[in-house]
Design a protein around this motif. Sequence first.
Motif, short mmCIF file in Angstrom:
data_model
loop_
_atom_site.label_atom_id
_atom_site.label_comp_id
_atom_site.label_asym_id
_atom_site.label_seq_id
_atom_site.Cartn_x
_atom_site.Cartn_y
_atom_site.Cartn_z
N ASP A 239 48.87 -27.91 9.63
CA ASP A 239 49.89 -28.94 10.02
C ASP A 239 49.36 -30.43 10.07
N CYS A 240 50.38 -31.27 9.45
CA CYS A 240 50.10 -32.52 9.10
C CYS A 240 51.11 -33.51 9.74
N ASP A 241 50.56 -34.11 10.81
CA ASP A 241 51.35 -34.91 11.68
C ASP A 241 50.61 -36.45 11.35
N VAL A 242 51.64 -37.49 11.34
CA VAL A 242 51.53 -38.72 11.05
C VAL A 242 52.08 -39.58 12.13
N LEU A 243 50.90 -40.57 12.81
CA LEU A 243 51.32 -41.19 14.04
C LEU A 243 51.52 -42.58 13.17
N ASP A 244 52.36 -43.26 13.66
CA ASP A 244 52.39 -44.76 13.27
C ASP A 244 51.71 -45.89 14.27
N VAL A 245 50.96 -46.54 13.81
CA VAL A 245 50.45 -47.74 14.60
C VAL A 245 51.12 -48.87 14.31
N ALA A 246 52.34 -49.29 14.88
CA ALA A 246 53.21 -50.33 14.16
C ALA A 246 52.54 -51.65 14.12
N ASP A 247 51.76 -52.09 15.08
CA ASP A 247 51.38 -53.50 15.33
C ASP A 247 50.22 -53.65 14.21
N ARG A 248 49.70 -52.81 13.79
CA ARG A 248 48.62 -52.85 12.68
C ARG A 248 49.16 -52.46 11.43
N ASP A 249 50.44 -52.14 11.34
CA ASP A 249 50.90 -51.36 9.77
C ASP A 249 49.76 -50.34 9.41
N GLN A 250 49.51 -49.37 10.17
CA GLN A 250 48.64 -48.12 9.89
C GLN A 250 49.20 -46.94 10.46
N ARG A 251 48.62 -45.92 9.86
CA ARG A 251 48.79 -44.47 10.06
C ARG A 251 47.87 -43.68 10.43
N VAL A 252 47.89 -42.86 11.50
CA VAL A 252 46.98 -42.06 11.77
C VAL A 252 47.31 -40.69 11.30
N VAL A 253 46.61 -39.84 10.50
CA VAL A 253 46.94 -38.66 9.81
C VAL A 253 46.03 -37.56 10.38
N ILE A 254 46.80 -36.47 10.95
CA ILE A 254 45.77 -35.43 11.75
C ILE A 254 46.28 -34.20 11.32
N TYR A 255 45.34 -33.42 10.56
CA TYR A 255 45.53 -32.10 9.86
C TYR A 255 44.94 -30.90 11.19
N THR A 256 45.96 -30.24 11.64
CA THR A 256 45.65 -29.20 12.49
C THR A 256 45.87 -27.78 12.25
N PRO A 257 45.09 -26.70 12.57
CA PRO A 257 45.39 -25.35 12.14
C PRO A 257 46.10 -24.76 13.04
N GLU A 258 46.93 -23.70 12.79
CA GLU A 258 47.43 -22.87 13.63
C GLU A 258 46.43 -21.95 14.39
N PRO A 259 46.44 -21.64 15.93
CA PRO A 259 45.53 -20.87 16.36
C PRO A 259 45.49 -19.73 16.08
N GLY A 260 44.27 -19.25 15.88
CA GLY A 260 43.97 -17.74 15.24
C GLY A 260 44.44 -17.75 13.81
N SER A 261 44.37 -18.58 13.06
CA SER A 261 44.75 -18.69 11.69
C SER A 261 43.49 -18.63 10.84
N PRO A 262 43.38 -18.30 9.31
CA PRO A 262 42.28 -18.30 8.60
C PRO A 262 41.80 -20.07 8.23
N ALA A 263 42.88 -20.63 8.45
CA ALA A 263 42.66 -22.28 8.57
C ALA A 263 41.79 -22.55 9.73
N GLU A 264 41.92 -22.14 10.79
CA GLU A 264 41.09 -22.37 12.04
C GLU A 264 39.65 -21.95 11.68
N SER A 265 39.51 -20.71 11.24
CA SER A 265 38.16 -20.29 10.93
C SER A 265 37.63 -21.03 9.87
N ALA A 266 38.45 -21.63 8.89
CA ALA A 266 37.67 -22.34 7.83
C ALA A 266 37.24 -23.79 8.49
N LEU A 267 37.99 -24.50 9.35
CA LEU A 267 37.83 -25.56 9.76
C LEU A 267 36.34 -25.59 10.72
#
Length: 282
Positions: A239-267
């Motif tokens: 999952d890719c979620d983007v949080l805007d930091v408006a006063d700095r004109d920046q973005r926080v991009v967070i990559y999160t795996p689903e619980p119990g998924s192969p991606a979670e094991s990979a991370l």
Amino acid sequence: MDRGEMAGFLRGRRERIAPADVGLPAGTRRRTPGLRREEVAQLAFISTEYYTRLEQARGPRPSREVLAGLARALRLSDAERDHLHHLAGTPPGPPPGPSREVRPSILRLLRKLPGSAGVVLTATYDVIAWNDLAAALLGDFSAVPPRERNFVRQVFLAPPGAERRYRMSDMAAFSRAAVQDLRAAAARYPDDPGVASLVGDLLSGSEEFVQLWAANDVDPAADLRKTVLHPLVGPVTLDCDVLDVADRDQRVVIYTPEPGSPAESALRLLSVVGTQRMDAPG
């Protein structure tokens, strides 16, 4: 011009900056916290006498160039920069360029993300902060010069045959969205040499970028799931979620795996491996 308020503001900001924050040695004979007046003057490219007069509330109205130098030397945020302009009786102009100052609270957030990779991007896709798992997933940002820590530069200007960092399964969609965002950033910061240099390099070095720039398309929102093509653990769908930091004109991009998924094991594996190359011969 409010000389008294500006004097106190400059003094307060000077005293909160550690010498190491601006690349200066701490020394052993500092009687007061923060920087010395002569150090601020040197960083702002003005004389020590002139800066001293400003802190003593007896200096002349500083020019925009002097205010810009003081803002850089004192590492002012955009809001602090605007306040300094108002104290000097000079309305602030547009921000000089994309902010690269990351809030301490955002840095703490990155460090405390459980099992997720996170990066902070400027308006021009420069990576200015990341956590350890992001470096293991996307590439070791600390191993390349700051100029190369840019998603757009890596996508469009990687030399032929070179290993591309930030490999995603939807690179075409990412490329279109990135060009659209970069065009908007260029409009917000028309006088910033860094933005102009980046766009110039892309226009001269990538035919694909030239075509997308000329098309000036407006795309729908990007897919909120990304598949990272990692050389060690293979495809990792997150999952890719983007949080805007408006006063700095920046973005926080967070990559999160689903619980119990192969991606979670990979991370989980990447959190142990880190940025070392396990595929290299021993």
